[in-house]
Write a protein that holds these residues in place. Structure first.
Motif, PDB file in Angstrom:
ATOM      1  N   VAL A  26      49.756 -77.904 -59.500  1.00 59.35           N
ATOM      2  CA  VAL A  26      49.079 -76.609 -59.371  1.00 59.35           C
ATOM      3  C   VAL A  26      49.519 -75.901 -58.100  1.00 59.35           C
ATOM      4  O   VAL A  26      49.843 -76.519 -57.081  1.00 59.35           O
ATOM      5  CB  VAL A  26      47.557 -76.778 -59.412  1.00 59.35           C
ATOM      6  CG1 VAL A  26      47.131 -77.430 -60.721  1.00 59.35           C
ATOM      7  CG2 VAL A  26      47.051 -77.599 -58.232  1.00 59.35           C
ATOM      8  N   CYS A  27      49.506 -74.560 -58.162  1.00 59.77           N
ATOM      9  CA  CYS A  27      50.009 -73.765 -57.040  1.00 59.77           C
ATOM     10  C   CYS A  27      48.949 -73.492 -55.984  1.00 59.77           C
ATOM     11  O   CYS A  27      49.260 -73.329 -54.807  1.00 59.77           O
ATOM     12  CB  CYS A  27      50.596 -72.456 -57.552  1.00 59.77           C
ATOM     13  SG  CYS A  27      49.355 -71.238 -58.114  1.00 59.77           S
ATOM     14  N   GLY A  28      47.683 -73.387 -56.402  1.00 61.82           N
ATOM     15  CA  GLY A  28      46.608 -73.090 -55.458  1.00 61.82           C
ATOM     16  C   GLY A  28      46.424 -71.614 -55.166  1.00 61.82           C
ATOM     17  O   GLY A  28      45.470 -71.228 -54.482  1.00 61.82           O
ATOM     18  N   ASN A  29      47.307 -70.765 -55.690  1.00 62.49           N
ATOM     19  CA  ASN A  29      47.263 -69.350 -55.314  1.00 62.49           C
ATOM     20  C   ASN A  29      47.197 -68.387 -56.485  1.00 62.49           C
ATOM     21  O   ASN A  29      46.995 -67.189 -56.272  1.00 62.49           O
ATOM     22  CB  ASN A  29      48.501 -68.998 -54.464  1.00 62.49           C
ATOM     23  CG  ASN A  29      48.531 -69.748 -53.155  1.00 62.49           C
ATOM     24  OD1 ASN A  29      47.565 -69.719 -52.399  1.00 62.49           O
ATOM     25  ND2 ASN A  29      49.632 -70.435 -52.889  1.00 62.49           N
TER      26      ASN A  29
ATOM     27  N   CYS B 199      43.732 -70.552 -60.199  1.00 61.17           N
ATOM     28  CA  CYS B 199      43.377 -71.410 -59.058  1.00 61.17           C
ATOM     29  C   CYS B 199      42.361 -70.728 -58.157  1.00 61.17           C
ATOM     30  O   CYS B 199      41.391 -71.358 -57.698  1.00 61.17           O
ATOM     31  CB  CYS B 199      44.634 -71.772 -58.263  1.00 61.17           C
ATOM     32  SG  CYS B 199      45.759 -72.924 -59.100  1.00 61.17           S
TER      33      CYS B 199
ATOM     34  N   PRO C 220      41.716 -74.635 -61.397  1.00 60.75           N
ATOM     35  CA  PRO C 220      43.121 -75.018 -61.195  1.00 60.75           C
ATOM     36  C   PRO C 220      43.733 -75.755 -62.375  1.00 60.75           C
ATOM     37  O   PRO C 220      44.965 -75.806 -62.492  1.00 60.75           O
ATOM     38  CB  PRO C 220      43.068 -75.906 -59.942  1.00 60.75           C
ATOM     39  CG  PRO C 220      41.659 -76.403 -59.883  1.00 60.75           C
ATOM     40  CD  PRO C 220      40.820 -75.286 -60.424  1.00 60.75           C
TER      41      PRO C 220
ATOM     42  N   CYS D 222      46.087 -73.560 -64.066  1.00 66.61           N
ATOM     43  CA  CYS D 222      47.078 -72.938 -63.185  1.00 66.61           C
ATOM     44  C   CYS D 222      48.206 -72.274 -63.978  1.00 66.61           C
ATOM     45  O   CYS D 222      48.827 -72.890 -64.839  1.00 66.61           O
ATOM     46  CB  CYS D 222      47.658 -73.978 -62.224  1.00 66.61           C
ATOM     47  SG  CYS D 222      48.918 -73.318 -61.110  1.00 66.61           S
TER      48      CYS D 222
ATOM     49  N   THR E  32      52.383 -73.360 -62.243  1.00 63.48           N
ATOM     50  CA  THR E  32      52.752 -74.735 -61.897  1.00 63.48           C
ATOM     51  C   THR E  32      54.243 -74.795 -61.572  1.00 63.48           C
ATOM     52  O   THR E  32      55.032 -73.968 -62.026  1.00 63.48           O
ATOM     53  CB  THR E  32      52.418 -75.709 -63.042  1.00 63.48           C
ATOM     54  OG1 THR E  32      53.113 -75.280 -64.216  1.00 63.48           O
ATOM     55  CG2 THR E  32      50.930 -75.749 -63.305  1.00 63.48           C
TER      56      THR E  32
ATOM     57  N   GLY F 215      53.697 -82.024 -55.262  1.00 60.26           N
ATOM     58  CA  GLY F 215      52.445 -81.814 -55.972  1.00 60.26           C
ATOM     59  C   GLY F 215      52.390 -82.490 -57.322  1.00 60.26           C
ATOM     60  O   GLY F 215      51.324 -82.556 -57.933  1.00 60.26           O
TER      61      GLY F 215
END
Length: 361
Positions: free
Chosen positions: A92-95, A99, A104, A107, A110, A143
Protein backbone atom coordinates in the motif's frame (compact mmCIF):
# COMPACT_ATOMS: atom_id res chain seq x y z
CA UNK A 1 26.86 -6.77 -5.69
CA UNK A 2 24.15 -8.34 -7.90
CA UNK A 3 23.15 -11.94 -7.30
CA UNK A 4 22.88 -14.69 -9.92
CA UNK A 5 20.21 -17.30 -9.20
CA UNK A 6 18.21 -19.92 -11.08
CA UNK A 7 14.63 -18.88 -11.81
CA UNK A 8 11.55 -20.43 -13.42
CA UNK A 9 10.94 -18.51 -16.64
CA UNK A 10 7.87 -18.44 -18.91
CA UNK A 11 9.44 -17.42 -22.21
CA UNK A 12 6.38 -17.28 -24.44
CA UNK A 13 2.65 -17.90 -24.55
CA UNK A 14 1.86 -21.54 -23.83
CA UNK A 15 5.51 -22.59 -23.75
CA UNK A 16 6.74 -24.96 -21.05
CA UNK A 17 8.64 -23.12 -18.34
CA UNK A 18 12.41 -23.47 -18.03
CA UNK A 19 15.09 -22.90 -15.41
CA UNK A 20 17.40 -20.06 -16.46
CA UNK A 21 19.99 -17.82 -14.77
CA UNK A 22 18.47 -14.63 -13.34
CA UNK A 23 20.36 -11.51 -12.26
CA UNK A 24 18.95 -9.91 -9.09
CA UNK A 25 20.29 -6.36 -8.55
CA UNK A 26 21.22 -4.87 -5.21
CA UNK A 27 18.20 -3.18 -3.62
CA UNK A 28 17.69 0.46 -4.43
CA UNK A 29 15.78 3.04 -2.35
CA UNK A 30 12.64 1.48 -0.88
CA UNK A 31 13.55 -2.02 -2.07
CA UNK A 32 14.56 -5.31 -0.47
CA UNK A 33 16.22 -8.53 -1.59
CA UNK A 34 14.56 -11.57 -0.01
CA UNK A 35 16.03 -15.05 0.20
CA UNK A 36 13.07 -17.21 -0.82
CA UNK A 37 12.57 -20.34 1.28
CA UNK A 38 9.30 -21.61 -0.19
CA UNK A 39 6.80 -20.58 -2.86
CA UNK A 40 3.41 -22.05 -3.73
CA UNK A 41 2.37 -22.90 -7.29
CA UNK A 42 -0.74 -20.80 -7.94
CA UNK A 43 -3.21 -20.75 -10.83
CA UNK A 44 -2.14 -17.16 -11.46
CA UNK A 45 1.33 -18.38 -12.43
CA UNK A 46 -0.27 -20.68 -14.99
CA UNK A 47 -2.35 -17.75 -16.29
CA UNK A 48 0.87 -15.80 -16.81
CA UNK A 49 2.40 -18.69 -18.74
CA UNK A 50 -0.70 -18.96 -20.93
CA UNK A 51 -0.72 -15.23 -21.69
CA UNK A 52 -3.94 -14.74 -19.72
CA UNK A 53 -2.62 -11.77 -17.72
CA UNK A 54 -0.66 -9.83 -20.34
CA UNK A 55 2.00 -10.44 -22.97
CA UNK A 56 5.01 -8.92 -21.18
CA UNK A 57 7.14 -12.04 -21.67
CA UNK A 58 9.48 -13.30 -20.37
CA UNK A 59 7.98 -13.74 -16.91
CA UNK A 60 9.76 -14.77 -13.73
CA UNK A 61 7.00 -16.82 -12.12
CA UNK A 62 6.12 -17.43 -8.47
CA UNK A 63 4.50 -15.16 -5.91
CA UNK A 64 3.11 -17.13 -2.90
CA UNK A 65 6.35 -16.92 -0.96
CA UNK A 66 8.00 -16.69 2.43
CA UNK A 67 11.66 -16.11 3.19
CA UNK A 68 14.24 -13.97 4.94
CA UNK A 69 15.23 -10.40 4.11
CA UNK A 70 18.87 -10.38 3.02
CA UNK A 71 19.42 -6.73 2.12
CA UNK A 72 17.48 -3.45 2.06
CA UNK A 73 17.92 -0.20 0.17
CA UNK A 74 18.04 3.38 1.38
CA UNK A 75 15.06 4.63 3.34
CA UNK A 76 13.78 1.19 4.37
CA UNK A 77 12.88 1.08 8.05
CA UNK A 78 9.96 -1.36 8.38
CA UNK A 79 12.12 -4.46 7.76
CA UNK A 80 15.80 -5.29 8.11
CA UNK A 81 18.13 -8.13 7.15
CA UNK A 82 17.26 -11.28 9.08
CA UNK A 83 13.51 -10.61 9.26
CA UNK A 84 11.29 -13.57 8.33
CA UNK A 85 8.61 -12.30 5.96
CA UNK A 86 5.67 -13.26 3.77
CA UNK A 87 5.65 -11.49 0.41
CA UNK A 88 2.51 -9.69 -0.71
CA UNK A 89 1.59 -8.24 -4.07
CA UNK A 90 -0.29 -5.17 -2.83
CA UNK A 91 2.20 -2.91 -1.07
CA UNK A 92 0.00 0.00 0.00
CA UNK A 93 1.10 3.55 -0.77
CA UNK A 94 -0.34 5.35 2.26
CA UNK A 95 -1.19 8.43 0.20
CA UNK A 96 -3.96 7.60 -2.29
CA UNK A 97 -7.58 8.50 -1.66
CA UNK A 98 -8.38 5.00 -0.31
CA UNK A 99 -5.45 5.04 2.12
CA UNK A 100 -6.21 8.57 3.27
CA UNK A 101 -9.82 7.55 3.96
CA UNK A 102 -8.59 4.80 6.27
CA UNK A 103 -9.24 1.97 3.81
CA UNK A 104 -5.70 0.91 2.83
CA UNK A 105 -6.87 -2.59 1.80
CA UNK A 106 -8.40 -0.83 -1.23
CA UNK A 107 -5.17 1.08 -2.03
CA UNK A 108 -5.36 2.38 -5.59
CA UNK A 109 -1.61 2.93 -6.01
CA UNK A 110 0.07 -0.27 -4.83
CA UNK A 111 3.66 -0.55 -5.96
CA UNK A 112 6.51 -2.94 -6.71
CA UNK A 113 10.29 -2.69 -6.99
CA UNK A 114 11.50 0.00 -9.39
CA UNK A 115 14.47 -1.95 -10.72
CA UNK A 116 14.15 -4.93 -13.02
CA UNK A 117 15.57 -8.40 -12.56
CA UNK A 118 17.03 -9.65 -15.85
CA UNK A 119 18.21 -12.68 -17.74
CA UNK A 120 21.98 -13.08 -18.23
CA UNK A 121 21.87 -11.15 -21.51
CA UNK A 122 20.16 -8.17 -19.86
CA UNK A 123 16.63 -8.98 -21.03
CA UNK A 124 14.30 -7.48 -18.39
CA UNK A 125 11.95 -9.87 -16.65
CA UNK A 126 8.35 -9.28 -15.64
CA UNK A 127 7.97 -10.75 -12.14
CA UNK A 128 4.62 -12.45 -11.50
CA UNK A 129 2.45 -10.06 -9.47
CA UNK A 130 5.55 -7.93 -8.93
CA UNK A 131 7.27 -10.68 -6.93
CA UNK A 132 8.90 -13.41 -9.06
CA UNK A 133 9.67 -15.90 -6.29
CA UNK A 134 10.42 -19.12 -8.18
CA UNK A 135 14.08 -18.34 -7.46
CA UNK A 136 16.29 -18.48 -4.40
CA UNK A 137 16.33 -14.66 -4.23
CA UNK A 138 14.02 -11.97 -5.50
CA UNK A 139 13.82 -8.17 -5.52
CA UNK A 140 10.65 -6.51 -4.22
CA UNK A 141 9.44 -3.22 -2.82
CA UNK A 142 10.08 -3.25 0.93
CA UNK A 143 6.36 -2.71 1.48
CA UNK A 144 5.77 -6.13 -0.06
CA UNK A 145 7.53 -7.74 2.92
CA UNK A 146 5.34 -8.49 5.94
CA UNK A 147 7.17 -9.65 9.04
CA UNK A 148 5.67 -12.69 10.83
CA UNK A 149 6.72 -15.23 13.44
CA UNK A 150 9.63 -17.37 12.25
CA UNK A 151 8.04 -20.39 13.97
CA UNK A 152 5.73 -20.91 10.97
CA UNK A 153 7.34 -23.15 8.37
CA UNK A 154 7.87 -21.39 5.03
CA UNK A 155 5.88 -23.91 2.95
CA UNK A 156 2.79 -22.95 4.94
CA UNK A 157 3.42 -19.26 5.62
CA UNK A 158 3.95 -18.38 1.97
CA UNK A 159 0.47 -19.54 1.01
CA UNK A 160 -0.97 -16.49 2.73
CA UNK A 161 0.71 -14.46 0.00
CA UNK A 162 -2.12 -15.11 -2.47
CA UNK A 163 -4.72 -17.87 -2.83
CA UNK A 164 -5.29 -18.88 0.79
CA UNK A 165 -5.46 -15.25 1.89
CA UNK A 166 -7.92 -14.53 -0.94
CA UNK A 167 -10.28 -17.23 0.31
CA UNK A 168 -9.92 -16.51 4.01
CA UNK A 169 -10.41 -12.81 3.39
CA UNK A 170 -13.41 -13.34 1.10
CA UNK A 171 -15.18 -14.91 4.07
CA UNK A 172 -13.87 -12.87 6.98
CA UNK A 173 -13.17 -9.44 5.48
CA UNK A 174 -15.41 -9.07 2.41
CA UNK A 175 -18.29 -11.33 3.39
CA UNK A 176 -18.20 -10.36 7.06
CA UNK A 177 -19.06 -13.93 8.09
CA UNK A 178 -19.71 -14.10 11.81
CA UNK A 179 -20.99 -16.53 14.43
CA UNK A 180 -24.28 -18.21 13.57
CA UNK A 181 -24.22 -17.34 9.86
CA UNK A 182 -25.06 -19.81 7.13
CA UNK A 183 -22.49 -19.81 4.33
CA UNK A 184 -22.29 -21.50 0.93
CA UNK A 185 -19.03 -21.71 -1.03
CA UNK A 186 -19.25 -22.50 -4.74
CA UNK A 187 -15.99 -23.90 -6.08
CA UNK A 188 -13.73 -25.69 -3.60
CA UNK A 189 -10.23 -25.52 -4.98
CA UNK A 190 -7.57 -23.71 -2.98
CA UNK A 191 -9.40 -20.38 -2.72
CA UNK A 192 -12.82 -21.93 -2.06
CA UNK A 193 -11.43 -24.31 0.57
CA UNK A 194 -9.79 -21.33 2.25
CA UNK A 195 -13.16 -19.57 2.25
CA UNK A 196 -14.64 -22.62 3.96
CA UNK A 197 -11.86 -22.50 6.55
CA UNK A 198 -12.35 -18.78 7.09
CA UNK A 199 -16.08 -19.26 7.59
CA UNK A 200 -15.42 -22.01 10.12
CA UNK A 201 -12.93 -19.89 12.07
CA UNK A 202 -15.41 -16.99 12.07
CA UNK A 203 -18.06 -19.19 13.72
CA UNK A 204 -20.50 -19.94 10.89
CA UNK A 205 -23.11 -22.44 12.03
CA UNK A 206 -23.61 -24.11 8.65
CA UNK A 207 -21.11 -24.19 5.78
CA UNK A 208 -22.24 -25.73 2.49
CA UNK A 209 -19.50 -26.62 0.00
CA UNK A 210 -20.46 -26.93 -3.68
CA UNK A 211 -18.31 -28.41 -6.45
CA UNK A 212 -18.45 -30.89 -9.31
CA UNK A 213 -15.47 -32.88 -7.98
CA UNK A 214 -15.93 -35.20 -4.98
CA UNK A 215 -12.22 -34.93 -4.18
CA UNK A 216 -12.53 -31.16 -3.72
CA UNK A 217 -15.62 -31.66 -1.58
CA UNK A 218 -13.57 -33.95 0.65
CA UNK A 219 -10.98 -31.20 0.99
CA UNK A 220 -13.72 -28.73 1.92
CA UNK A 221 -15.04 -31.11 4.59
CA UNK A 222 -11.57 -31.21 6.14
CA UNK A 223 -11.59 -27.43 6.42
CA UNK A 224 -14.97 -27.23 8.13
CA UNK A 225 -17.77 -27.72 5.61
CA UNK A 226 -20.79 -29.14 7.43
CA UNK A 227 -22.53 -30.17 4.18
CA UNK A 228 -21.34 -30.89 0.64
CA UNK A 229 -23.20 -30.73 -2.67
CA UNK A 230 -21.96 -32.20 -5.93
CA UNK A 231 -23.60 -29.91 -8.47
CA UNK A 232 -23.26 -32.54 -11.21
CA UNK A 233 -25.91 -34.51 -9.35
CA UNK A 234 -28.09 -31.81 -7.80
CA UNK A 235 -29.26 -28.26 -8.44
CA UNK A 236 -27.00 -26.28 -6.09
CA UNK A 237 -29.50 -23.48 -5.56
CA UNK A 238 -32.23 -25.88 -4.47
CA UNK A 239 -29.76 -27.87 -2.36
CA UNK A 240 -28.56 -24.76 -0.55
CA UNK A 241 -32.14 -23.64 0.06
CA UNK A 242 -33.09 -27.08 1.37
CA UNK A 243 -30.18 -26.94 3.82
CA UNK A 244 -31.10 -23.45 5.07
CA UNK A 245 -34.77 -23.86 5.87
CA UNK A 246 -35.83 -22.79 2.40
CA UNK A 247 -34.29 -19.31 2.78
CA UNK A 248 -30.86 -19.47 1.21
CA UNK A 249 -27.49 -18.74 2.81
CA UNK A 250 -26.60 -15.51 4.58
CA UNK A 251 -23.34 -15.34 2.62
CA UNK A 252 -22.55 -17.10 -0.66
CA UNK A 253 -18.95 -17.04 -1.84
CA UNK A 254 -18.38 -17.67 -5.55
CA UNK A 255 -14.83 -18.99 -6.02
CA UNK A 256 -15.07 -20.07 -9.67
CA UNK A 257 -15.44 -16.84 -11.62
CA UNK A 258 -18.04 -17.85 -14.22
CA UNK A 259 -21.44 -16.30 -15.07
CA UNK A 260 -23.24 -19.61 -14.47
CA UNK A 261 -21.87 -20.08 -10.97
CA UNK A 262 -22.34 -16.41 -10.13
CA UNK A 263 -26.04 -16.72 -10.95
CA UNK A 264 -26.20 -19.77 -8.71
CA UNK A 265 -24.64 -17.71 -5.91
CA UNK A 266 -27.07 -14.85 -6.53
CA UNK A 267 -30.16 -17.03 -6.23
CA UNK A 268 -28.81 -19.23 -3.44
CA UNK A 269 -28.56 -16.36 -0.94
CA UNK A 270 -31.20 -15.33 1.52
CA UNK A 271 -33.09 -12.06 1.12
CA UNK A 272 -30.72 -9.25 2.10
CA UNK A 273 -27.89 -11.77 1.95
CA UNK A 274 -24.42 -11.19 0.55
CA UNK A 275 -22.73 -12.55 -2.57
CA UNK A 276 -18.94 -12.38 -2.69
CA UNK A 277 -17.16 -12.91 -6.01
CA UNK A 278 -13.58 -14.03 -5.43
CA UNK A 279 -13.21 -16.31 -8.47
CA UNK A 280 -11.46 -14.45 -11.30
CA UNK A 281 -13.40 -14.24 -14.58
CA UNK A 282 -11.83 -13.93 -18.02
CA UNK A 283 -12.26 -10.72 -20.07
CA UNK A 284 -14.89 -12.04 -22.48
CA UNK A 285 -17.34 -13.21 -19.80
CA UNK A 286 -20.63 -11.32 -19.48
CA UNK A 287 -23.29 -11.47 -16.76
CA UNK A 288 -27.01 -10.91 -17.29
CA UNK A 289 -29.47 -10.70 -14.39
CA UNK A 290 -33.02 -9.32 -14.20
CA UNK A 291 -32.64 -5.88 -12.67
CA UNK A 292 -35.86 -6.35 -10.74
CA UNK A 293 -34.31 -9.38 -9.02
CA UNK A 294 -31.21 -7.37 -8.12
CA UNK A 295 -33.47 -4.72 -6.60
CA UNK A 296 -36.02 -7.02 -5.04
CA UNK A 297 -33.61 -9.33 -3.24
CA UNK A 298 -31.69 -6.50 -1.56
CA UNK A 299 -28.47 -7.28 0.23
CA UNK A 300 -24.97 -6.87 -1.16
CA UNK A 301 -23.11 -7.98 -4.26
CA UNK A 302 -19.38 -7.67 -3.59
CA UNK A 303 -16.09 -8.42 -5.29
CA UNK A 304 -13.15 -9.44 -3.13
CA UNK A 305 -9.70 -8.16 -4.10
CA UNK A 306 -7.01 -10.30 -2.45
CA UNK A 307 -9.54 -11.05 0.28
CA UNK A 308 -9.67 -7.30 1.03
CA UNK A 309 -6.65 -8.01 3.19
CA UNK A 310 -4.24 -5.59 4.78
CA UNK A 311 -1.06 -7.69 4.98
CA UNK A 312 0.39 -5.82 7.96
CA UNK A 313 -2.80 -6.55 9.90
CA UNK A 314 -3.87 -9.95 8.58
CA UNK A 315 -0.69 -11.96 7.97
CA UNK A 316 0.66 -11.84 11.55
CA UNK A 317 -2.81 -12.50 12.98
CA UNK A 318 -3.41 -15.53 10.76
CA UNK A 319 0.07 -16.93 11.46
CA UNK A 320 -0.63 -16.60 15.18
CA UNK A 321 -3.88 -18.55 14.75
CA UNK A 322 -1.97 -21.21 12.82
CA UNK A 323 0.66 -21.53 15.55
CA UNK A 324 -2.13 -21.87 18.13
CA UNK A 325 -3.54 -24.81 16.17
CA UNK A 326 -6.69 -22.89 15.22
CA UNK A 327 -6.05 -22.46 11.48
CA UNK A 328 -5.30 -25.57 9.42
CA UNK A 329 -2.88 -24.13 6.88
CA UNK A 330 -0.97 -27.41 6.70
CA UNK A 331 -3.94 -28.97 4.95
CA UNK A 332 -3.34 -26.87 1.85
CA UNK A 333 0.15 -28.29 1.18
CA UNK A 334 -0.44 -31.34 -1.00
CA UNK A 335 3.21 -31.83 -1.93
CA UNK A 336 6.60 -30.12 -1.78
CA UNK A 337 8.67 -29.95 -4.97
CA UNK A 338 11.82 -28.43 -6.47
CA UNK A 339 12.09 -25.56 -8.95
CA UNK A 340 12.56 -28.07 -11.74
CA UNK A 341 9.17 -29.65 -11.07
CA UNK A 342 6.99 -26.56 -11.57
CA UNK A 343 5.84 -27.59 -15.06
CA UNK A 344 4.66 -30.96 -13.70
CA UNK A 345 2.89 -29.11 -10.88
CA UNK A 346 0.97 -27.04 -13.43
CA UNK A 347 -0.30 -30.26 -15.02
CA UNK A 348 -1.40 -31.65 -11.65
CA UNK A 349 -3.15 -28.37 -10.86
CA UNK A 350 -4.96 -28.41 -14.20
CA UNK A 351 -6.18 -31.95 -13.47
CA UNK A 352 -7.40 -30.94 -10.01
CA UNK A 353 -5.08 -33.36 -8.23
CA UNK A 354 -3.57 -30.89 -5.75
CA UNK A 355 -4.60 -28.02 -3.54
CA UNK A 356 -1.08 -26.64 -3.57
CA UNK A 357 2.26 -27.85 -4.76
CA UNK A 358 4.92 -25.85 -2.91
CA UNK A 359 8.45 -25.26 -4.12
CA UNK A 360 10.88 -25.57 -1.20
CA UNK A 361 14.31 -24.02 -1.74
Amino acid sequence: MPYEVQGVIAGGKGEAVSLRPVIVPDPGPGEAVVGVQACGVCHTDLHYREGGINDDFPFLLGHEAAGVVEAVGDGVTAVEPGDYVILNWRAVCGNCRACLRGRPWYCFATHNASQKMTLEDGTPLSPALGIGAFASRTLVAAGQCTKVSAEARPAVAGLLGCGVMAGLGAAINTGGVTRGDTVAVIGCGGVGSAAVLGSSVAGASRIIAVDIDDRKLEWAARFGATHTVNSRDADPVEAIRDLTGGHGADVVIEAVGRPETYKQAFYARDLAGTVVLVGVPTPEMMLELPLLDVFGRGGSLKSSWYGDCLPSRDFPMLIDLYLQGRLDLDGFVTETITLGEVEDAFAKMHRGEVLRSVVVL
